[in-house]
Write an enzyme that holds these catalytic residues in place. Structure first.
Site, PDB file in Angstrom:
ATOM      1  N   VAL A 196       0.846  -1.195   0.000  1.00 19.29           N
ATOM      2  CA  VAL A 196       0.000   0.000   0.000  1.00 19.29           C
ATOM      3  C   VAL A 196       0.881   1.245   0.000  1.00 19.29           C
ATOM      4  O   VAL A 196       2.069   1.188   0.278  1.00 19.29           O
ATOM      5  CB  VAL A 196      -0.982   0.014   1.193  1.00 19.29           C
ATOM      6  CG1 VAL A 196      -1.973  -1.140   1.087  1.00 19.29           C
ATOM      7  CG2 VAL A 196      -0.248  -0.046   2.517  1.00 19.29           C
ATOM      8  N   CYS A 197       0.244   2.368  -0.298  1.00 19.77           N
ATOM      9  CA  CYS A 197       0.907   3.662  -0.365  1.00 19.77           C
ATOM     10  C   CYS A 197       1.741   3.893   0.892  1.00 19.77           C
ATOM     11  O   CYS A 197       1.255   3.618   1.989  1.00 19.77           O
ATOM     12  CB  CYS A 197      -0.166   4.745  -0.507  1.00 19.77           C
ATOM     13  SG  CYS A 197       0.490   6.406  -0.621  1.00 19.77           S
ATOM     14  N   PRO A 198       2.959   4.299   0.751  1.00 16.22           N
ATOM     15  CA  PRO A 198       3.680   4.807  -0.412  1.00 16.22           C
ATOM     16  C   PRO A 198       4.578   3.786  -1.089  1.00 16.22           C
ATOM     17  O   PRO A 198       5.368   4.128  -1.966  1.00 16.22           O
ATOM     18  CB  PRO A 198       4.531   5.926   0.190  1.00 16.22           C
ATOM     19  CG  PRO A 198       4.956   5.354   1.503  1.00 16.22           C
ATOM     20  CD  PRO A 198       3.718   4.595   1.990  1.00 16.22           C
TER      21      PRO A 198
END
Length: 86
Positions: free
Chosen positions: A21-23
């Site tokens: 998941v982000c980042p």
């Protein structure tokens, strides 16, 4: 951005960012591009829906060319050409 049929050039590296998941997808892409010469093409496969915004934004601000952005089920596939001044 071009369609699948317009993409030329060899892919220098493929990044599997599925499940991240982000980042993390962007960070993995940045690390790969830093290690390559200008003009090299990287393909990244991610499952994080935020990558559909994050990766194009990274390309815009970083001077890279987004050659491909498409969705395949729950996977997002991108091809990025490293910019000359990046």
């Amino acid at each position: 951005m071009t369609s699948d049929t317009d993409i030329s050039g060899e892919i220098a590296q493929v990044i599997d960012a599925e499940g991240l998941v982000c980042p993390w997808p962007v960070l993995r892409l940045k690390k790969a591009l830093n290690a390559l010469r200008a003009g090299a093409v990287v393909e990244i496969v991610a499952t994080d829906p935020a990558s559909y915004i994050d990766i194009p934004g990274f390309c815009d601000t970083g001077g890279h060319d987004l050659l491909l952005q498409r969705r395949d089920g729950n996977r997002f596939i991108y091809r990025v050409r490293k910019g000359a001044h990046a």
